[in-house]
Motif scaffolding. Sequence first.
Motif, PDB file in Angstrom:
ATOM      1  N   VAL A  22      35.020  42.509  26.124  1.00 60.51           N
ATOM      2  CA  VAL A  22      35.585  42.275  27.219  1.00 60.51           C
ATOM      3  C   VAL A  22      35.017  40.793  27.799  1.00 60.51           C
ATOM      4  O   VAL A  22      33.867  40.583  27.425  1.00 60.51           O
ATOM      5  CB  VAL A  22      35.550  43.485  28.404  1.00 60.51           C
ATOM      6  N   ASP A  23      35.688  39.921  28.478  1.00 57.69           N
ATOM      7  CA  ASP A  23      35.172  38.790  28.666  1.00 57.69           C
ATOM      8  C   ASP A  23      34.123  38.968  30.060  1.00 57.69           C
ATOM      9  O   ASP A  23      34.643  39.231  31.012  1.00 57.69           O
ATOM     10  CB  ASP A  23      36.351  37.811  29.185  1.00 57.69           C
ATOM     11  N   VAL A  24      32.736  38.490  29.572  1.00 52.77           N
ATOM     12  CA  VAL A  24      31.930  38.878  30.791  1.00 52.77           C
ATOM     13  C   VAL A  24      31.522  37.420  31.439  1.00 52.77           C
ATOM     14  O   VAL A  24      30.548  37.444  32.269  1.00 52.77           O
ATOM     15  CB  VAL A  24      30.770  39.264  30.382  1.00 52.77           C
ATOM     16  N   THR A  25      32.421  36.517  31.184  1.00 57.28           N
ATOM     17  CA  THR A  25      32.366  35.150  31.806  1.00 57.28           C
ATOM     18  C   THR A  25      32.215  35.305  33.279  1.00 57.28           C
ATOM     19  O   THR A  25      31.424  34.381  34.031  1.00 57.28           O
ATOM     20  CB  THR A  25      33.254  33.962  31.436  1.00 57.28           C
ATOM     21  N   PRO A  26      33.119  36.258  34.109  1.00 57.40           N
ATOM     22  CA  PRO A  26      33.054  36.210  35.598  1.00 57.40           C
ATOM     23  C   PRO A  26      31.776  36.670  35.981  1.00 57.40           C
ATOM     24  O   PRO A  26      31.467  36.140  37.184  1.00 57.40           O
ATOM     25  CB  PRO A  26      34.239  37.201  35.902  1.00 57.40           C
ATOM     26  N   VAL A  27      30.900  37.260  35.105  1.00 54.20           N
ATOM     27  CA  VAL A  27      29.651  37.717  35.682  1.00 54.20           C
ATOM     28  C   VAL A  27      28.825  36.384  35.685  1.00 54.20           C
ATOM     29  O   VAL A  27      28.118  36.067  36.604  1.00 54.20           O
ATOM     30  CB  VAL A  27      28.970  38.659  34.659  1.00 54.20           C
ATOM     31  N   GLY A  28      28.902  35.669  34.999  1.00 57.57           N
ATOM     32  CA  GLY A  28      28.142  34.201  34.893  1.00 57.57           C
ATOM     33  C   GLY A  28      28.706  33.356  36.179  1.00 57.57           C
ATOM     34  O   GLY A  28      27.966  32.793  37.018  1.00 57.57           O
ATOM     35  N   LEU A  29      30.214  33.513  36.407  1.00 57.43           N
ATOM     36  CA  LEU A  29      30.830  32.848  37.506  1.00 57.43           C
ATOM     37  C   LEU A  29      30.076  33.267  38.886  1.00 57.43           C
ATOM     38  O   LEU A  29      29.816  32.598  39.948  1.00 57.43           O
ATOM     39  CB  LEU A  29      32.241  33.036  37.755  1.00 57.43           C
TER      40      LEU A  29
END
Length: 554
Positions: A202-209
């Motif tokens: 699953v894309d965890v990029t939103p956590v970084g955002l």
Amino acid sequence: MTELFVLIVLAINALSPPIAIGLSYIAWKHRDNPGARFLIVVLIGTALWGGSLFIFSVTTDPTIGAIALRTMFTSSIATVGMLLFALDYTGLSRYITTKTIVLAACYPVLVLSVATVNPNGVFFQTFEADPTALGGFALEFGPAFYGHVVTSYVLTGIVSGLFLGSYAQSQNRYRGQYLVLAAGTMATVVANAATVFGPFTVDVTPVGLVVAGVAYTWAFRRYRFMDLVPVARDRVLESIDHGVLLFDPENRLIDANRSGRRFIDMNDVDPIGLEAEDALETVPELRDWYAEATGERTELTLDDRHVEAVTRSLEGVDGAAGGTLLLLHDVTEQKRQQRVLERRNEQLDQFAAIVSHDLRNPLNVADGYVDIARDTGDLTVLEEVDRSLDRMDAIIDGVLTLTRADEDAIDPEPVSLAGIARTAWETVDTGDATLEGRPEVSVLADPEPLTRLLENLYRNAVEHGGDDVSVRVDTTPTGDGFVVSDDGPGIPAAERDQVLEGGYTTGKGTGLGLAIVEQIASAHGWEVRVTESQSGGAAFEFTEIETAAAPVEC
């Protein structure tokens, strides 16, 4: 655990758009500050990226999923926006031109175009409907996608490097904001890299955002980076000669430009973070005044400098106390110019008085004797005319000497006091008077003005003490100057403060000789005091004179 992790990521993903939109609104309110408008671009791109990623993650409709997938690559808008923001915010706005902005805009347009058209599968090698896959599609990315990822990482690395470089160069207490901005920027890269190259399905990029959003929000509230405008500080404060010291509401020094550090003699020690009392410890006069100052202006003498100090209360965000600004301006040169102007005005007054009074007397005498010679034919009276003309010539020479005896014209060098004393003696008609003393000391003085000073003292001694007067030149007991004395009748105590004034005379002289003495001494920076010699005669004591290492013969 895997399902819980996916749910947490989706929840964070859902929060990223409203966070970005909220920050965009705050940035818009401060849109006139450096970097704010580019930050709005970053946050809008972030909101589109996070929103489309969330929709792609939860939709089961292939059409909606396809649109959301391509919209996700608005991340490139956020990337170039952050680069422009960093350039503007770190003082490199000279690189932001119309050409630069157009070139930067080409990048997200290119990425979105290639992702949408996907010619020959260059962006998506596999793009097939799969109801069991996230977003309803089975994906396999092509070389263009990875080229886009690497380019984004490089640009983001440059942005972080700009912030870290500003952190290393900045002098103010709030420079920690640069670390926060760098960390927030890299958080997104780390999260995205963990998705693209890591084990996550699953894309965890939103956590970084979200981490980036929290970091920017914290920096905004804690450091108020848009209100302090560090770029303005770097461009302006470091380029001015005025000392600038900024104290926070707790009276701690939070910023100081280079000139300010020189004023408080703190170039070798970092004063940032010190209480005002400690930061100003090296300048007690300034420290004591600042402790009581409230929006005041004063002039202080710090060592050999005249410094104008001003305090201003600053207003922070939402009307809160923002601390105190202390401005320091070295006015030593202005003071010197003011003294020169005052002296010039005094000289003009003296010149006017002499022309209107002192020159009128010998002129009237000469005019009277010329009339006698014309009426009687007796040319012997022309001797009196000649004496009047000589007196007028002496007065004019004295006035010229007064107007030229200025500190700007003084060029000091090591000279032998004994040699100058003998030279001056030989140029004066002293009759049977004698010169005593041989002060074997070298002083820093301009030889020509010093010679005129001694000549005038010798003439004064002979005029009042007679042709047989004895004159002595010697050093002071403390060794910081010299004394010229005689064994004549001396100067009454009540008149000693007046004899150095231009035009004051008790005899037939011009009244300018001793004024010239005072003027030359002042131009050298010496102090002169009229006193009594050991024999009861006149004595002129010159102090605050810098001596040289060894005698120099004239």
